[in-house]
Design a protein around this motif. Structure first.
Motif, PDB file in Angstrom:
ATOM      1  N   PRO A 118       0.964  -1.158   0.001  1.00 37.03           N
ATOM      2  CA  PRO A 118       0.028   0.032   0.030  1.00 37.03           C
ATOM      3  C   PRO A 118       0.773   1.211  -0.193  1.00 37.03           C
ATOM      4  CG  PRO A 118      -0.631  -1.517   1.651  1.00 37.03           C
ATOM      5  CD  PRO A 118       0.491  -2.040   1.156  1.00 37.03           C
ATOM      6  N   THR A 119       0.349   2.389  -0.832  1.00 41.01           N
ATOM      7  CA  THR A 119       1.196   3.524  -0.710  1.00 41.01           C
ATOM      8  C   THR A 119       0.235   4.695  -0.438  1.00 41.01           C
ATOM      9  OG1 THR A 119       0.657   3.846  -3.069  1.00 41.01           O
ATOM     10  CG2 THR A 119       2.644   2.751  -2.284  1.00 41.01           C
ATOM     11  N   ALA A 120       0.910   5.827  -0.058  1.00 43.20           N
ATOM     12  CA  ALA A 120       0.084   7.095   0.172  1.00 43.20           C
ATOM     13  C   ALA A 120       1.042   8.232  -0.094  1.00 43.20           C
ATOM     14  CB  ALA A 120      -0.548   7.198   1.441  1.00 43.20           C
ATOM     15  N   GLU A 121       0.313   9.246  -0.224  1.00 40.27           N
ATOM     16  CA  GLU A 121       1.373  10.618  -0.373  1.00 40.27           C
ATOM     17  C   GLU A 121       0.785  11.517   0.874  1.00 40.27           C
ATOM     18  OE1 GLU A 121       2.957  11.490  -4.357  1.00 40.27           O
ATOM     19  OE2 GLU A 121       1.236  10.371  -4.902  1.00 40.27           O
ATOM     20  N   GLN A 122       1.688  12.013   1.290  1.00 39.91           N
ATOM     21  CA  GLN A 122       1.368  13.334   2.394  1.00 39.91           C
ATOM     22  C   GLN A 122       2.698  13.998   2.802  1.00 39.91           C
ATOM     23  OE1 GLN A 122      -1.784  13.243   5.271  1.00 39.91           O
ATOM     24  NE2 GLN A 122      -0.257  12.417   6.913  1.00 39.91           N
ATOM     25  N   TYR A 123       2.547  15.403   2.921  1.00 39.37           N
ATOM     26  CA  TYR A 123       3.526  16.127   3.585  1.00 39.37           C
ATOM     27  C   TYR A 123       4.828  16.106   2.208  1.00 39.37           C
ATOM     28  CZ  TYR A 123       1.263  16.333   7.784  1.00 39.37           C
ATOM     29  OH  TYR A 123       0.303  16.362   8.741  1.00 39.37           O
ATOM     30  N   GLU A 132       0.319  -5.985   5.011  1.00 37.53           N
ATOM     31  CA  GLU A 132      -0.989  -6.217   4.021  1.00 37.53           C
ATOM     32  C   GLU A 132      -1.863  -5.161   3.767  1.00 37.53           C
ATOM     33  OE1 GLU A 132      -2.160  -9.002   1.446  1.00 37.53           O
ATOM     34  OE2 GLU A 132      -1.176  -9.829   2.911  1.00 37.53           O
ATOM     35  N   THR A 133      -2.487  -4.599   4.806  1.00 38.42           N
ATOM     36  CA  THR A 133      -3.471  -3.652   4.938  1.00 38.42           C
ATOM     37  C   THR A 133      -3.219  -2.587   5.909  1.00 38.42           C
ATOM     38  OG1 THR A 133      -5.264  -5.507   4.421  1.00 38.42           O
ATOM     39  CG2 THR A 133      -6.164  -3.234   4.971  1.00 38.42           C
ATOM     40  N   PRO A 134      -3.228  -1.351   5.619  1.00 37.35           N
ATOM     41  CA  PRO A 134      -2.957  -0.289   6.489  1.00 37.35           C
ATOM     42  C   PRO A 134      -3.904  -0.335   7.602  1.00 37.35           C
ATOM     43  CG  PRO A 134      -2.879   0.615   4.518  1.00 37.35           C
ATOM     44  CD  PRO A 134      -3.360  -0.739   4.152  1.00 37.35           C
TER      45      PRO A 134
END
Ligand code: FES
Ligand SMILES: [Fe+2]
Length: 343
Positions: A118-123, A132-134
């Motif tokens: 899993p990926t995300a973008e912040q700051y 597996e799952t956040p």
């Protein structure tokens, strides 16, 4: 306050805290968002695991294990095609779930997959969840939760100690006086935000003996604002400053080989509108950096040589013991394989 000798003994025999071989399952910074344009793929080594991270033409970031399941070519040598990636070597193509969907030499895809994360973008950062799952959010500044922010990157650095140890600096109450000459006794109150996040906030206003404190007092309705929020024992955000303007600095750390730390500081402020807001925020971020530099300069050398061992805690070390306990209560993974350290 008395020092609890039983707890002191137990924190000296930690299972997770300050261990070079493990880290907490969580979100970790991987690469600045600006370094990953649409259609680009980059190799990233994160917590000992090699990844290929790409941004599809739809802007979404995909992180997958680096090596192609055909013959082991590094997928960062390949090419992004739409939201998919094609291996350089024999052109097998994988979708954003890592599933092989084209094997040119066979006419139909082989039934194999590459593991994705899993990926995300912040700051301004791409973050990767190491499981597996956040289970929890990407690290954020509690005061700025759900706010749009402006950021500026500070220094990127390597330190000769574990991230857990480096982060302790921010709640080492006594060293603010001995190292940073702060004329205020800091006493923290802890609060758990969730299983992976904990805050330590100062509760004192200072006495009458310091001219500086008397000068600053009109700017603080209650206690002098200084608080630290820890995420996954590895990323911390400091909030400090007068009531009318808080400064926020994130220390995004990750464990590298030999139990060392690679880190990136990020200055953060709430987004303000218009050209005036933009200029104001540039100044705030610059000021934040100066505050950060002041605190970093005082004790950066000690973290190159420290062999952390809290043999003789004093009451001023209480928050450090609480942080160690908090780290010990989280889910450990093995550095390199990202498998559970408990199995
Ligand atoms: S090594 Fe990737 S397609 Fe052959
Ligand atoms: Fe310090």
């Amino acid at each position: 306050m008395t020092v609890n000798s039983h707890r002191v003994r137990s924190t000296r025999k930690t299972q997770i805290f300050n261990h070079a071989g493990c880290f907490i399952e969580g979100w970790y910074w991987a690469i600045p968002s600006s370094k990953l344009k649409a259609g680009q793929v980059k190799p990233v080594t994160l917590l000992g695991r090699e990844l290929a991270i790409y941004r599809g033409t739809d802007g979404k970031v995909v992180a997958l294990d680096a090596y192609c399941p055909h013959m082991g070519a590094h997928l960062a040598e390949g090419k992004v095609e739409g939201c998919r990636i094609r291996c350089f070597f024999h052109n097998w193509q994988f979708d954003e779930q890592g599933k092989c969907i084209d094997t040119p030499s066979l006419g139909k895809p082989v039934l194999v997959s590459v593991r994705t994360w899993p990926t995300a973008e912040q700051y301004g950062m791409v973050w990767v969840w190491t499981g597996e799952t956040p289970q929890q959010p990407v690290p954020f500044v509690p005061e700025l939760q759900d706010e749009e922010c402006n950021i500026a990157f500070g220094s990127r650095f390597v330190k000769n100690c574990h991230p857990n140890v480096l982060l302790i600096n921010a709640i080492d109450a006594h060293h603010f006086n001995t190292v940073h000459n702060l004329p205020l006794q800091i006493v923290f109150e802890k609060r758990e935000l969730n299983q992976n996040a904990i805050t330590f906030s100062n509760t004192t206003r200072g006495g009458e003996e310091s001219f500086l404190i008397k000068l600053l007092r009109p700017f603080y309705k209650n206690a002098v604002t200084y608080s630290m929020c820890y995420w996954y024992g590895s990323t911390g955000t400091v909030t400090l400053g007068p009531d009318f303007l808080h400064f926020h600095i994130m220390f995004a750390l990750r464990l590298i080989e030999d139990g060392k730390t690679e880190g990136q500081t990020i200055m953060i402020t709430r987004k303000r509108s218009g050209l005036g807001g933009w200029i104001f925020n540039r100044i705030v971020l610059w000021l934040t950096q100066q505050v950060g530099n002041y605190f970093a300069k005082g004790d950066s050398q000690v973290f190159q040589t420290i062999k952390f061992d809290l043999k003789t805690p004093t009451p001023a070390d209480r928050s450090i013991l609480q942080f160690i306990e908090h780290v010990e209560g989280q889910k450990p993974l093995l550095w390199g394989t990202w498998e559970s350290a408990k199995d």
